[in-house]
Design a protein around this motif. Structure first.
Motif, PDB file in Angstrom:
ATOM      1  N   ASP A 172     -14.575  23.586  -9.852  1.00  0.00           N
ATOM      2  CA  ASP A 172     -13.229  23.021  -9.796  1.00  0.00           C
ATOM      3  C   ASP A 172     -13.255  21.641  -9.158  1.00  0.00           C
ATOM      4  O   ASP A 172     -14.122  21.345  -8.317  1.00  0.00           O
ATOM      5  N   SER A 197     -11.126  18.825  -6.945  1.00  0.00           N
ATOM      6  CA  SER A 197     -10.016  18.711  -5.995  1.00  0.00           C
ATOM      7  C   SER A 197      -9.783  17.263  -5.632  1.00  0.00           C
ATOM      8  O   SER A 197     -10.715  16.459  -5.551  1.00  0.00           O
ATOM      9  N   VAL A 243      -4.777  18.725  -4.488  1.00  0.00           N
ATOM     10  CA  VAL A 243      -4.624  19.310  -5.814  1.00  0.00           C
ATOM     11  C   VAL A 243      -5.979  19.859  -6.236  1.00  0.00           C
ATOM     12  O   VAL A 243      -7.008  19.179  -6.077  1.00  0.00           O
ATOM     13  N   ARG A 244      -5.990  21.074  -6.760  1.00  0.00           N
ATOM     14  CA  ARG A 244      -7.225  21.646  -7.284  1.00  0.00           C
ATOM     15  C   ARG A 244      -7.043  21.934  -8.765  1.00  0.00           C
ATOM     16  O   ARG A 244      -6.199  22.737  -9.163  1.00  0.00           O
ATOM     17  N   LEU A 245      -7.844  21.223  -9.589  1.00  0.00           N
ATOM     18  CA  LEU A 245      -7.810  21.417 -11.032  1.00  0.00           C
ATOM     19  C   LEU A 245      -8.935  22.368 -11.422  1.00  0.00           C
ATOM     20  O   LEU A 245     -10.099  22.132 -11.080  1.00  0.00           O
ATOM     21  N   LEU A 280      -9.938  24.021 -17.214  1.00  0.00           N
ATOM     22  CA  LEU A 280      -9.136  22.955 -17.813  1.00  0.00           C
ATOM     23  C   LEU A 280     -10.018  21.914 -18.487  1.00  0.00           C
ATOM     24  O   LEU A 280      -9.724  21.446 -19.602  1.00  0.00           O
ATOM     25  N   VAL A 288      -7.997  11.255 -15.142  1.00  0.00           N
ATOM     26  CA  VAL A 288      -7.082  12.074 -14.330  1.00  0.00           C
ATOM     27  C   VAL A 288      -6.204  11.137 -13.507  1.00  0.00           C
ATOM     28  O   VAL A 288      -6.715  10.316 -12.733  1.00  0.00           O
ATOM     29  N   ILE A 299       0.767  14.798 -11.912  1.00  0.00           N
ATOM     30  CA  ILE A 299      -0.628  15.058 -12.279  1.00  0.00           C
ATOM     31  C   ILE A 299      -0.725  15.011 -13.805  1.00  0.00           C
ATOM     32  O   ILE A 299       0.057  15.663 -14.499  1.00  0.00           O
ATOM     33  N   VAL A 358      -3.830  14.881 -16.973  1.00  0.00           N
ATOM     34  CA  VAL A 358      -5.231  14.884 -17.405  1.00  0.00           C
ATOM     35  C   VAL A 358      -5.248  14.524 -18.882  1.00  0.00           C
ATOM     36  O   VAL A 358      -4.815  15.316 -19.731  1.00  0.00           O
ATOM     37  N   LEU A 412      -2.016  27.068 -19.153  1.00  0.00           N
ATOM     38  CA  LEU A 412      -3.358  27.192 -18.596  1.00  0.00           C
ATOM     39  C   LEU A 412      -3.640  28.645 -18.224  1.00  0.00           C
ATOM     40  O   LEU A 412      -2.795  29.325 -17.618  1.00  0.00           O
ATOM     41  N   VAL A 459      -3.218  25.568 -11.966  1.00  0.00           N
ATOM     42  CA  VAL A 459      -3.456  24.427 -11.086  1.00  0.00           C
ATOM     43  C   VAL A 459      -2.875  24.753  -9.709  1.00  0.00           C
ATOM     44  O   VAL A 459      -1.811  25.358  -9.594  1.00  0.00           O
ATOM     45  N   LEU A 464       0.867  20.828 -16.381  1.00  0.00           N
ATOM     46  CA  LEU A 464       0.777  19.602 -15.595  1.00  0.00           C
ATOM     47  C   LEU A 464       1.991  18.729 -15.860  1.00  0.00           C
ATOM     48  O   LEU A 464       2.374  18.509 -17.016  1.00  0.00           O
TER      49      LEU A 464
END
Length: 554
Positions: free
Chosen positions: A123, A125, A148-150, A154, A167, A197, A199, A207, A211, A258
């Motif tokens: 992940d 971040s 933020v942790r993606l 994703l 991003v 956010i 992407v 998702l 997120v 997002l």
């Protein structure tokens, strides 16, 4: 070098009338310059107002910031929808490959663009603190208060079409105006901060792995809800697809798409507050009547039972009842006649209400202490002038706290209002937040924790003894439960329900109802505990009288 002597010579040769004419000319020139400056500022302001309209939206980030200023001043020229659309468009442009601007920092907006490879094995971040918007290494992820942790999944779904993706993180300070406020005027955005956010250039929805957005805040902030900005139908904050995990000093939002996110502070609106006040007034009035009945019953028992005068437990119950009578009466008067003054009278009312509240907390703590002596310690519990000393603590210590609070000038008009400045409630109370947290919240926390510990020990003892005599008292479980519930009303169990209010509005209603009826519960407990003995004693005295009469007749 020759100019200065010539000028000095020419000025020295000027007559006084010539000098006066020159000064007048200079003064007129300064007036003309000021007028031109004002005209330029006015035309510039008009130009900026035009660029804040729907027909002529801002053409630059500088113009958008000027519009921000106008909206925060509640200018009629402000069109919040235009500003909202502009920054959403800027975020989309930053996510495109042809965009060469990697960093955007304005007075109210901060944005960064990061290139992330879709072949990442973990992940990703980011910190979205305005002062540090960077990628976070996995070992330092928890150190950033706002992050933020993606999820890795994703980027995996983007891997077939691209090797890397842009991003975009954007943090906007929306201010106090109408920008990004939405249609729910009762709610407000915590700290006036939203996080965008994005992407890639395409929208990201549905998702499988959500997120994670972590917002930091003060520990006492409650009733928070994660929400995202829905630009459709005029724009509004919605929570579909997002869940909220609130902790002590941070809240985690888990969302399956997002966009722009924020924490909404949902204060109790005017209609809900009015309903809660009506419930409180009805409950406190009912409790007031039953508490008076409790006091009457106590004095009836004192006159009919000689041994009752020497018992300390009923005296403590009545002292608690008296403090609750005074608190309920003061609260009802304060709510019915809300003061609009902020002088000495209001400060005195706030001090009186504070004193009676602390007396209730103190006597509930004394109830727990007496219960500890009777049920836990049991032996060597004699204390000379016991009840007199309890009265000194129960009534004297709150006076000391009130005097200290008064010395800091903390009493005044307490106002409950929203960001929209719509006032719901004005009450003479503690207006200093620090004093409120220390002398009310902290005071209650100490007494409640002590009472909870004692009640837990007593409950363990009750059910432990019942378990050891299971063969004899199989049907006594409900009696033990009722005993614990009755004791909980004496040590502040109904007040402890306030700890459940962050769960939702339903628990707020439950707390308001049950806590306002504490006097009813105390009367029921007192009547069940002592009234049967009064009936038995009166019955026995009647039997003795009849027996003596029959004997005399014989």
């Amino acid at each position: 070098m020759r100019l200065r002597p010539v000028m000095r010579k020419s000025l020295s040769q000027c007559s006084p009338s010539d000098l006066g004419a020159m000064l007048l000319l200079g003064f007129l020139l300064l007036l003309q310059l000021d007028s031109m400056k004002a005209m330029n500022e006015s035309s510039f302001q008009e130009k900026e107002n035009i660029f804040c309209s729907e027909e002529n939206p801002p053409q630059s980030t500088y113009g958008a910031n000027r519009c921000f200023t106008l909206c925060n001043r509640s200018s009629p020229e402000c069109n919040s929808k235009v500003i909202e659309s502009y920054w959403i468009k800027i975020e989309e442009e930053l996510a495109k490959k042809e965009t060469i601007q990697p960093l955007l920092v304005e007075s109210m907006v901060s944005a960064t663009v990061h290139i992330v490879h879709t072949s990442v094995f973990q992940d990703v971040s980011f910190s979205f603190s305005p002062s540090q918007m960077t990628v976070l290494p996995s070992e330092n992820e928890k150190k950033a208060p706002d992050r933020v942790r993606l999820p890795r999944s994703l980027f995996e779904r983007l891997r077939p079409v691209m090797s890397s993706v842009r991003v975009v993180l954007m943090v906007i300070n929306i201010g106090e105006g109408d920008i990004f406020k939405g249609q729910q005027r009762g709610s407000s955005v915590l700290d006036n901060r939203i996080v965008g956010i994005r992407v890639g250039s395409e929208p990201v929805r549905d998702l499988a792995e959500r997120v994670e957005i972590t917002f930091s805040h003060e520990p006492q902030v409650q009733n928070l809800q994660c929400a995202f900005w829905d630009a459709n139908k005029g724009g509004d904050w919605k929570s579909t697809g997002c869940s909220t995990e609130q902790k002590i000093n941070q809240t985690i939002c888990l969302c399956d798409h997002l966009t722009f996110f924020a924490l909404l502070l949902n204060p109790i609106d005017a209609s809900t507050e009015k309903t809660l006040i009506q419930i409180s007034l009805a409950g406190c009035s009912t409790s007031l009547c039953f508490l008076i009945l409790t006091i009457i019953l106590y004095f009836a028992l004192r006159f009919t039972r000689q041994k009752f005068k020497s018992e300390d437990a009923p005296k403590i119950h009545v002292a608690l009842s008296i403090s609750l009578v005074l608190l309920n009466l003061t609260f009802i008067i304060s709510i019915r006649h809300q003061s609009t003054e902020q002088g000495t009278s209001c400060q005195a009312q706030g001090g009186v209400l504070h004193f009676f509240l602390l007396c209730c907390f103190t006597w509930m703590g004394i109830e727990a202490f007496h219960l500890y002596l009777l049920a836990i310690k049991i032996f060597n519990i004699y204390i000379s002038y016991y009840f007199q000393k309890l009265c000194l603590v129960g009534w004297g210590f709150p006076i000391l706290v009130v005097l200290i609070t008064e010395s800091t000038g903390s009493y005044g008009q307490y106002t409950n209002e929203e960001k929209s400045n719509s006032t719901h409630l004005k009450l003479c109370w503690i207006e200093n937040r620090t004093a409120l947290y220390i002398t009310v919240h902290g005071y209650f926390a100490v007494t409640f924790l002590f009472g909870a510990v004692v009640l837990s020990l007593v409950a363990w003892k009750i059910f432990h003894l019942r378990g050891s005599r299971a063969g004899k008292e199989q049907n006594q479980t409900w009696k033990g439960i009722l005993t614990v519930l009755g004791l909980s009303c004496l040590v502040g169990g109904t007040w402890g329900l306030v700890l459940l209010t962050p769960i939702g509005l339903t628990t707020v209603y439950i707390f308001t109802l049950l806590n306002s009826l504490q006097g009813v519960f105390i009367f029921i407990w007192f009547a069940i505990l002592y009234y049967p003995s009064l009936i038995e004693e009166s019955s026995s005295s009647t039997v003795k009288t009849n027996h003596s009469n029959s004997a005399s007749r014989e």
